[in-house]
Enzyme design. Sequence first.
Site, PDB file in Angstrom:
ATOM      1  CG  ASP A 181      -2.076   0.923   1.122  1.00 27.77           C
ATOM      2  OD1 ASP A 181      -2.298   1.479   0.016  1.00 27.77           O
ATOM      3  OD2 ASP A 181      -2.776   1.131   2.127  1.00 27.77           O
ATOM      4  N   GLY A 182       0.296   2.338  -0.516  1.00 32.16           N
ATOM      5  CA  GLY A 182       0.944   3.647  -0.426  1.00 32.16           C
ATOM      6  C   GLY A 182       1.650   4.101  -1.696  1.00 32.16           C
ATOM      7  N   GLY A 203       0.280   5.509  -4.300  1.00 23.49           N
ATOM      8  CA  GLY A 203      -0.264   6.821  -4.679  1.00 23.49           C
ATOM      9  C   GLY A 203       0.302   7.919  -3.794  1.00 23.49           C
ATOM     10  NE  ARG A 204      -1.496   6.463   1.265  1.00 29.13           N
ATOM     11  CZ  ARG A 204      -1.673   5.502   2.167  1.00 29.13           C
ATOM     12  NH1 ARG A 204      -1.490   5.748   3.431  1.00 29.13           N
ATOM     13  NH2 ARG A 204      -2.028   4.300   1.771  1.00 29.13           N
ATOM     14  NE  ARG A 219      -3.807   6.912  -7.619  1.00 30.38           N
ATOM     15  CZ  ARG A 219      -3.764   6.551  -6.332  1.00 30.38           C
ATOM     16  NH1 ARG A 219      -3.562   7.465  -5.407  1.00 30.38           N
ATOM     17  NH2 ARG A 219      -3.944   5.305  -5.992  1.00 30.38           N
ATOM     18  CG  HIS A 231       0.414   2.075  -9.305  1.00 29.26           C
ATOM     19  ND1 HIS A 231       0.113   1.705  -8.019  1.00 29.26           N
ATOM     20  CD2 HIS A 231      -0.656   2.803  -9.743  1.00 29.26           C
ATOM     21  CE1 HIS A 231      -1.088   2.184  -7.686  1.00 29.26           C
ATOM     22  NE2 HIS A 231      -1.565   2.859  -8.721  1.00 29.26           N
ATOM     23  CB  SER A 246      -8.236  -5.486  -4.261  1.00 32.88           C
ATOM     24  OG  SER A 246      -8.915  -4.273  -4.529  1.00 32.88           O
ATOM     25  CB  SER A 247     -12.575  -7.968  -5.917  1.00 34.30           C
ATOM     26  OG  SER A 247     -12.006  -9.225  -5.736  1.00 34.30           O
ATOM     27  CG  LEU A 267       9.894 -17.157  -3.035  1.00 34.58           C
ATOM     28  CD1 LEU A 267       9.881 -17.094  -1.516  1.00 34.58           C
ATOM     29  CD2 LEU A 267      10.320 -15.797  -3.598  1.00 34.58           C
ATOM     30  NE  ARG A 286      -3.239  -1.523   4.154  1.00 30.96           N
ATOM     31  CZ  ARG A 286      -4.473  -1.589   3.726  1.00 30.96           C
ATOM     32  NH1 ARG A 286      -5.294  -2.494   4.220  1.00 30.96           N
ATOM     33  NH2 ARG A 286      -4.928  -0.751   2.811  1.00 30.96           N
ATOM     34  CB  SER A 341      -8.052  -3.822   2.464  1.00 33.56           C
ATOM     35  OG  SER A 341      -7.843  -2.659   3.218  1.00 33.56           O
TER      36      SER A 341
HETATM   37  C1  FPP Z   1      -1.753   0.274  -3.362  1.00 33.86           C
HETATM   38  O1  FPP Z   1      -1.298   1.590  -3.454  1.00 33.86           O
HETATM   39  C2  FPP Z   1      -1.237  -0.538  -4.434  1.00 33.86           C
HETATM   40  C3  FPP Z   1      -2.002  -1.091  -5.434  1.00 33.86           C
HETATM   41  C4  FPP Z   1      -3.445  -0.895  -5.537  1.00 33.86           C
HETATM   42  C5  FPP Z   1      -1.422  -1.897  -6.487  1.00 33.86           C
HETATM   43  C6  FPP Z   1      -0.140  -2.594  -6.174  1.00 33.86           C
HETATM   44  C7  FPP Z   1       0.574  -2.801  -7.426  1.00 33.86           C
HETATM   45  C8  FPP Z   1       1.910  -2.809  -7.610  1.00 33.86           C
HETATM   46  C9  FPP Z   1       2.894  -2.682  -6.546  1.00 33.86           C
HETATM   47  C10 FPP Z   1       2.479  -2.955  -8.949  1.00 33.86           C
HETATM   48  C11 FPP Z   1       1.833  -3.956  -9.818  1.00 33.86           C
HETATM   49  C12 FPP Z   1       2.042  -5.355  -9.396  1.00 33.86           C
HETATM   50  C13 FPP Z   1       2.472  -6.325 -10.233  1.00 33.86           C
HETATM   51  C14 FPP Z   1       2.495  -7.755  -9.812  1.00 33.86           C
HETATM   52  C15 FPP Z   1       2.951  -6.007 -11.546  1.00 33.86           C
HETATM   53  P1  FPP Z   1      -2.379   2.735  -3.604  1.00 33.86           P
HETATM   54  O2  FPP Z   1      -2.504   3.077  -5.038  1.00 33.86           O
HETATM   55  O3  FPP Z   1      -3.675   2.330  -2.969  1.00 33.86           O
HETATM   56  O4  FPP Z   1      -1.705   3.869  -2.798  1.00 33.86           O
HETATM   57  P2  FPP Z   1      -2.446   5.036  -1.980  1.00 33.86           P
HETATM   58  O5  FPP Z   1      -3.258   4.363  -0.901  1.00 33.86           O
HETATM   59  O6  FPP Z   1      -1.296   5.834  -1.436  1.00 33.86           O
HETATM   60  O7  FPP Z   1      -3.293   5.800  -2.950  1.00 33.86           O
END
Ligand code: FPP
Length: 258
Positions: free
Chosen positions: A28-29, A31-32, A41, A45, A73-74, A139, A196, A204
């Site tokens: 998580d995080g 976007g932040r 954003r 990623h 996620s869904s 792994l 997390r 979540s």
């Molecule tokens: C949460 O951060 C992260 C996600 C919703 C996606 C996670 C994806 C990756 C790390 C890259 C893609 C993965 C693969 C396997 C290629 P957020 O966007 O919710 O951040 P925020 O809460 O700060 O907005």
Amino acid sequence: MSEPKVPPSALLADGIAAVPHHVAIIMDGNGRWAAARGLPRVEGHRRGVEALRRTIRAAGEIGIKVITIFSFSSENWSRPAAEVGELMGLLRRFIRNDLAELHKSGVRVRIIGERAGLEADIGRLLIEAEELTKDNTGLTLVVAFNYGARQEIARAARRAAEAVAQGTLNAQDITVDTVAGFLDTADLPDPDLIIRTSGEQRLSNFLLWQSAYSELVFVPANWPDFDRAILEGAIREYQQRERRFGGLSGTAAAKTGS
Ligand code: FPP
């Protein structure tokens, strides 16, 4: 990545506390992380994929056997279409660019989540990743993609109901193990540790069934900054926990003579 390439760190090699067998991560995080740098954003990623590569490498080196990552996620479909498209693109590129290397390192890839409704090429890439690596013994990397735990449990209930309707399962015989056997994770161990990032403290809709006795560790770092040191810190915290699985602690059991 079948065997640790470098000796585990001093902390993890002390021979006292065990390295968790299965670590699951809510990444998580992103976007932040991007917002704090005035970046779009999607850049968060992208950097998140680099953190993922670092983490897979570190997990193998530390001696973790199974790592599960929550990659889409869904509920993530409710994000703006452009961001959903970017996340799909990152998964495509991750599999196309990294699969050969993962395979060479002995990583076995497993995907959990709903496959129906995914774009056809993504469905094919997921099958290719699982097929190519299915005999690897290093792994295990479990990618939770289009995954929601409630949806997974509902699918399991549907499968059990179908088996009862077909006469291959007796309703009276349904146990915890029966339900677990219908989940996407049927042949996988439950996570010992769930991490997390970004300071949020909730699951979540991630591995709700499987986390019944997992230790939860929340770290303040945003996912793109995650690295081996943070992973080891989370493992250190895990190693200080006493896991009782509903029983008594060693001391309390000794006092009661049980
Ligand atoms: C949460 O951060 C992260 C996600 C919703 C996606 C996670 C994806 C990756 C790390 C890259 C893609 C993965 C693969 C396997 C290629 P957020 O966007 O919710 O951040 P925020 O809460 O700060 O907005």
